[in-house]
Design a protein around this motif. Structure first.
Motif, mmCIF file in Angstrom:
data_model
loop_
_atom_site.group_PDB
_atom_site.id
_atom_site.type_symbol
_atom_site.label_atom_id
_atom_site.label_comp_id
_atom_site.label_asym_id
_atom_site.label_seq_id
_atom_site.Cartn_x
_atom_site.Cartn_y
_atom_site.Cartn_z
ATOM 1 N N PRO A 41 0.819 -1.226 0.000
ATOM 2 C CA PRO A 41 0.000 0.000 0.000
ATOM 3 C C PRO A 41 0.850 1.274 0.000
ATOM 4 O O PRO A 41 0.498 2.264 -0.660
ATOM 5 C CB PRO A 41 -0.816 -0.118 1.290
ATOM 6 N N ALA A 42 1.970 1.243 0.726
ATOM 7 C CA ALA A 42 2.838 2.421 0.770
ATOM 8 C C ALA A 42 3.486 2.658 -0.590
ATOM 9 O O ALA A 42 3.597 3.801 -1.054
ATOM 10 C CB ALA A 42 3.901 2.239 1.853
ATOM 11 N N ILE A 43 3.917 1.577 -1.240
ATOM 12 C CA ILE A 43 4.520 1.706 -2.570
ATOM 13 C C ILE A 43 3.504 2.258 -3.556
ATOM 14 O O ILE A 43 3.822 3.136 -4.374
ATOM 15 C CB ILE A 43 5.061 0.340 -3.037
ATOM 16 N N ARG A 44 2.289 1.770 -3.481
ATOM 17 C CA ARG A 44 1.231 2.255 -4.383
ATOM 18 C C ARG A 44 0.991 3.745 -4.191
ATOM 19 O O ARG A 44 0.859 4.502 -5.168
ATOM 20 C CB ARG A 44 -0.061 1.475 -4.128
ATOM 21 N N ASP A 45 0.962 4.184 -2.950
ATOM 22 C CA ASP A 45 0.716 5.598 -2.660
ATOM 23 C C ASP A 45 1.851 6.478 -3.171
ATOM 24 O O ASP A 45 1.616 7.522 -3.791
ATOM 25 C CB ASP A 45 0.534 5.777 -1.152
ATOM 26 N N ILE A 46 3.092 6.054 -2.941
ATOM 27 C CA ILE A 46 4.249 6.833 -3.384
ATOM 28 C C ILE A 46 4.309 6.876 -4.909
ATOM 29 O O ILE A 46 4.568 7.940 -5.504
ATOM 30 C CB ILE A 46 5.551 6.237 -2.811
ATOM 31 N N PHE A 47 4.091 5.736 -5.545
ATOM 32 C CA PHE A 47 4.120 5.684 -7.006
ATOM 33 C C PHE A 47 3.015 6.564 -7.597
ATOM 34 O O PHE A 47 3.237 7.283 -8.581
ATOM 35 C CB PHE A 47 3.954 4.244 -7.472
ATOM 36 N N SER A 48 1.851 6.557 -6.984
ATOM 37 C CA SER A 48 0.742 7.403 -7.432
ATOM 38 C C SER A 48 1.124 8.880 -7.356
ATOM 39 O O SER A 48 0.865 9.660 -8.285
ATOM 40 C CB SER A 48 -0.499 7.128 -6.574
ATOM 41 N N GLN A 49 1.752 9.279 -6.258
ATOM 42 C CA GLN A 49 2.172 10.672 -6.110
ATOM 43 C C GLN A 49 3.203 11.054 -7.168
ATOM 44 O O GLN A 49 3.175 12.168 -7.704
ATOM 45 C CB GLN A 49 2.757 10.880 -4.715
ATOM 46 N N SER A 50 4.104 10.140 -7.477
ATOM 47 C CA SER A 50 5.145 10.437 -8.460
ATOM 48 C C SER A 50 4.564 10.582 -9.859
ATOM 49 O O SER A 50 4.935 11.487 -10.608
ATOM 50 C CB SER A 50 6.208 9.336 -8.443
ATOM 51 N N VAL A 51 3.652 9.682 -10.234
ATOM 52 C CA VAL A 51 3.006 9.790 -11.546
ATOM 53 C C VAL A 51 2.199 11.079 -11.632
ATOM 54 O O VAL A 51 2.234 11.792 -12.646
ATOM 55 C CB VAL A 51 2.111 8.569 -11.816
ATOM 56 N N SER A 52 1.498 11.401 -10.554
ATOM 57 C CA SER A 52 0.700 12.630 -10.528
ATOM 58 C C SER A 52 1.585 13.859 -10.713
ATOM 59 O O SER A 52 1.277 14.760 -11.507
ATOM 60 C CB SER A 52 -0.057 12.720 -9.201
ATOM 61 N N ALA A 53 2.712 13.904 -10.015
ATOM 62 C CA ALA A 53 3.619 15.051 -10.120
ATOM 63 C C ALA A 53 4.229 15.159 -11.509
ATOM 64 O O ALA A 53 4.544 16.262 -11.971
ATOM 65 C CB ALA A 53 4.723 14.936 -9.074
ATOM 66 N N SER A 54 4.388 14.016 -12.197
ATOM 67 C CA SER A 54 4.994 14.019 -13.527
ATOM 68 C C SER A 54 4.125 14.715 -14.562
ATOM 69 O O SER A 54 4.622 15.152 -15.602
ATOM 70 C CB SER A 54 5.257 12.576 -13.987
ATOM 71 N N ALA A 55 2.833 14.797 -14.304
ATOM 72 C CA ALA A 55 1.913 15.388 -15.282
ATOM 73 C C ALA A 55 0.814 16.164 -14.573
ATOM 74 O O ALA A 55 -0.368 16.032 -14.888
ATOM 75 C CB ALA A 55 1.312 14.280 -16.145
ATOM 76 N N SER A 56 1.212 16.994 -13.603
ATOM 77 C CA SER A 56 0.222 17.673 -12.761
ATOM 78 C C SER A 56 -0.508 18.801 -13.473
ATOM 79 O O SER A 56 -1.613 19.171 -13.072
ATOM 80 C CB SER A 56 0.908 18.204 -11.499
ATOM 81 N N ASP A 57 0.096 19.372 -14.517
ATOM 82 C CA ASP A 57 -0.552 20.456 -15.254
ATOM 83 C C ASP A 57 -1.607 19.862 -16.184
ATOM 84 O O ASP A 57 -1.302 19.309 -17.233
ATOM 85 C CB ASP A 57 0.490 21.231 -16.057
ATOM 86 N N GLU A 58 -2.854 19.990 -15.803
ATOM 87 C CA GLU A 58 -3.933 19.334 -16.544
ATOM 88 C C GLU A 58 -4.243 20.013 -17.876
ATOM 89 O O GLU A 58 -5.049 19.525 -18.662
ATOM 90 C CB GLU A 58 -5.196 19.249 -15.671
ATOM 91 N N SER A 59 -3.590 21.121 -18.147
ATOM 92 C CA SER A 59 -3.782 21.779 -19.448
ATOM 93 C C SER A 59 -2.910 21.135 -20.529
ATOM 94 O O SER A 59 -3.096 21.402 -21.714
ATOM 95 C CB SER A 59 -3.454 23.267 -19.347
ATOM 96 N N LEU A 60 -1.969 20.284 -20.108
ATOM 97 C CA LEU A 60 -1.034 19.672 -21.049
ATOM 98 C C LEU A 60 -1.516 18.284 -21.467
ATOM 99 O O LEU A 60 -1.985 17.502 -20.641
ATOM 100 C CB LEU A 60 0.364 19.572 -20.431
ATOM 101 N N LEU A 61 -1.349 17.991 -22.742
ATOM 102 C CA LEU A 61 -1.707 16.684 -23.273
ATOM 103 C C LEU A 61 -0.552 15.717 -23.031
ATOM 104 O O LEU A 61 0.617 16.060 -23.237
ATOM 105 C CB LEU A 61 -2.013 16.792 -24.766
ATOM 106 N N VAL A 62 -0.873 14.502 -22.630
ATOM 107 C CA VAL A 62 0.132 13.540 -22.197
ATOM 108 C C VAL A 62 0.124 12.306 -23.089
ATOM 109 O O VAL A 62 -0.939 11.798 -23.458
ATOM 110 C CB VAL A 62 -0.119 13.119 -20.728
ATOM 111 N N ALA A 63 1.325 11.830 -23.414
ATOM 112 C CA ALA A 63 1.508 10.541 -24.089
ATOM 113 C C ALA A 63 2.313 9.643 -23.163
ATOM 114 O O ALA A 63 3.005 10.112 -22.258
ATOM 115 C CB ALA A 63 2.229 10.716 -25.420
#
Length: 649
Positions: free
Chosen positions: A211-233
């Motif tokens: 559960p801790a790994i899932r939470d940390i990984f989720s935060q990292s992915v979120s930070a990688s593309a936090s600007d919701e105005s940008l299109l992501v691939a």
């Protein structure tokens, strides 16, 4: 993006190293110091703190994430340590003491190179290419022979030695996670990163870690593309890492579109479309299957001019490069990758080698029994599914032992014989299995359907050079600091020279193509917690990476979740692109003279003959592909450097 500057310690050098303000968007200019920046942007994911303190306590700062006054080295270090790995570069010049401090974050996402001539000057830049093109620096840019030897020896750049070396004699690379401090009196370097592993010291069960790994990984992915105005691939290869990145993104941002990109090719061994499509079906991404560019040699020459050093890839870089322009043409500003997942997460497979090395024979037998259903060579036995478990285990065991003894063949005969007897008494060594494999290899070589490629095809005088002593930063050892030595192997997996250079070169390519490369696995907290997971938990049921699989349970597609196989470049695909690259570069190599000062032309031609021999199986050509590709990339850099020096301004 460019950050570049100089501090001079001799008055007569100020004019020689003066940089033009017109080259940069912003600059700091003092009597003995200049710093300029171009296109650093305002991206919270890539933070910069570039500051100076004037004698009158007036502060000058270029910063894209906060406004602070850095009046002391202590404040500078506090900001650096509190950045949680998001402060990519920190530069501070103390004019009163004419002292410069340079720092990089843990994973070295953005490169920083420097030339320091003690008592004279220090020049720094995020671009090797810019350094090479600077006329004032030409006297410091001779090719570094020790680096060329490392680069052109198979797997040598996976070993950890002096990190600071570059391909230029007097250009150094600032070690990630370190501060370089320079004054007229000299220089010092220290680690500024500290690790907080204690927070997970009480964890001991899979249900604690996942559960801790899932939470940390989720935060990292979120930070990688936090600007919701940008299109992501997202690069979706179908492997566990890239599938997890794509899946987690859609879990966090279900309403945001995601373009997933899969490399399509004709190699059966490389075909992972089944897995990538299972992910697409699960997350509902906009999927694209593309073929990589076939302009292999043109791309190598382009990359050389951008990097200012040889391409780090051991095969044609077109596989990686094709993603970025495709993502850009889709309108995407961010390209997510699964890079570094293998090393940061860890597999737990080390438990097998550790059990063997520590002679824990009961443990070795226990873990190898778990590995039986996932035996990678099962396809070599047509009746595998009809074998009894005992027969399957025996083949898994003997294959493992064969490789361990092959790796130990340089031991003294007495020690090897004693080890053989001990292993035989504990586990039983099949003489017939060993003899059959050894005899088979001899027959294949006699029939020229097998090769024993050399580690290097450099000229003999370079192969006979003594190994240089480690006089600089050995990155894994320095970063580990006073952490338990049992973590050393983990640091060595994550911070190999090739891995760090690959990250740096991905940044450069992203800048060129206008797409931000983001690798969520390069996260300090994720690295810390996975370091603390016992190998027995990682190993799990024998597939490996059990701690991360459990963290992604319920999100990943079943096909990816349960897979234990992995695509290999030792396939028709590796053969095809290497042969194509050679044909494209053949006339260039014939015209080139510089590369043959280092590479033995006769040895190279032998490797070309092996490359063209259809009787030799692909896995035995991996070194040949390395030698051919690395010769071409080295030749490209040497010719580029000679031309760049002639045109330097």
């Amino acid at each position: 993006m460019l950050i570049e500057g100089v501090v001079v310690f001799q008055e007569n050098l100020k004019d020689r190293f003066r940089l033009s303000k017109s080259t940069f968007d912003k600059s700091i200019e003092l009597e003995h110091f200049f710093l300029g920046t171009k296109d650093i942007g305002n991206d919270a994911y890539e933070q910069f703190l570039l500051s100076s303190t004037k004698k009158a306590k007036e502060n000058t700062s270029i910063c894209n994430f906060l406004h602070v006054e850095v009046f002391s080295f202590d404040i500078y270090k506090q900001i650096l340590s509190a950045s949680d790995n998001k402060l990519r570069l920190a530069i501070w010049y103390d004019e009163a003491n004419r002292k410069l401090h340079l720092a990089r974050e843990l994973f070295g996402t953005i490169p920083l190179y420097y030339i320091h001539i003690p008592g004279e000057f220090l020049f720094f830049s995020t671009s090797l290419s810019s350094i090479a093109g600077n006329k004032a620096l030409q006297g410091y840019l001779d090719p570094n022979e020790s680096m060329i030897v490392t680069y052109h020896r198979f797997r040598m750049d996976l070993r950890n030695s002096d990190y600071s070396r570059t391909f230029y004699s007097q250009v150094q690379n600032l070690a990630p996670g370190h501060i370089l401090s320079v004054s007229q009196a000299g220089e010092s370097i220290e680690r500024h990163i500290s690790f907080n592993n204690e927070k997970w010291a009480g964890y001991s069960r899979p249900e604690d870690f996942s559960p801790a790994i899932r939470d940390i990984f989720s935060q990292s992915v979120s930070a990688s593309a936090s600007d919701e105005s940008l299109l992501v691939a997202s690069h979706l290869s179908g492997g566990l890492d890239s599938s997890s990145v794509s899946t987690m993104f859609k879990h966090i941002y279900p309403s945001r579109p995601l373009h997933t990109i899969y490399h399509r090719n004709d190699s059966k061994e490389m075909d992972e479309s089944l897995y990538s499509r299972s992910v697409v079906s699960k997350i509902g991404s906009i999927h694209h299957e593309v073929r990589q560019s076939e302009d292999d040699f043109d791309l190598i020459q382009l990359h050389t001019s951008l990097f200012g050093e040889p391409e780090v890839s051991t095969l044609s870089p077109s596989l990686i490069t094709s993603l970025m322009p495709y993502a850009r043409n889709l309108g995407c500003s961010i390209l997510l990758r699964g890079s570094a997942g293998d090393s940061v997460i860890g597999s737990g497979m080390e438990i097998l080698n550790n059990s063997f090395r520590e002679k824990k024979w009961a443990d070795l037998k226990y873990y190898l029994e778990k590995r039986v259903p996932h035996f990678s060579l099962a396809k070599n036995y047509p009746d595998w599914d009809n074998y009894s478990f005992e027969r399957q285990f025996d083949l898994v065991l003997q294959n493992f032992l064969y490789h361990r003894f092959s790796e130990s063949r340089n031991k003294p005969a007495g020690a090897l014989f004693a080890l053989y007897n001990e292993v035989n008494n504990a586990l039983g060594v099949s003489k017939s299995y060993f003899m059959k494999r050894a005899f088979g290899n001899i027959v294949k070589r006699w029939m020229q359907t097998s090769v024993a490629a050399p580690q290097s095809i450099l000229r003999d005088e370079y192969l006979q050079l003594p190994q240089s002593e480690e006089s600089g930063i050995v990155l894994p050892r320095s970063l580990r600091g006073d952490l338990d030595p049992r973590h050393q192997e983990y640091f060595e997996d994550v911070f190999t020279p090739r891995a760090v250079t690959a990250t740096e070169q991905q940044f450069v390519l992203g800048e060129y193509y206008g797409v931000k490369n983001r690798a969520p696995f390069l996260d300090k907290q994720l690295f810390e917690i996975c370091m603390m997971v016992p190998d027995s938990i990682k190993y799990g049921s024998g597939k490996g990476r059990e701690h991360f699989r459990e963290a992604m349970r319920g999100l990943l597609s079943d096909e990816v979740m349960e897979r234990s196989s992995k695509a290999t470049l030792a396939s028709s695909h590796g053969q095809k692109i290497t042969l194509r690259l050679y044909e494209q570069a053949k006339s260039f190599l014939n015209d080139s003279k510089l590369v043959w000062e280092y590479v033995d032309r006769r040895k190279f031609d032998e490797q070309v003959s092996i490359l063209k021999n259809d009787k030799i199986p692909y896995p035995e050509k991996v070194r040949t592909w390395f030698h051919v590709t690395r010769t071409i990339t080295l030749a490209s850099w040497l010719e580029w450097l000679a031309e760049t020096k002639n045109q330097a301004v």
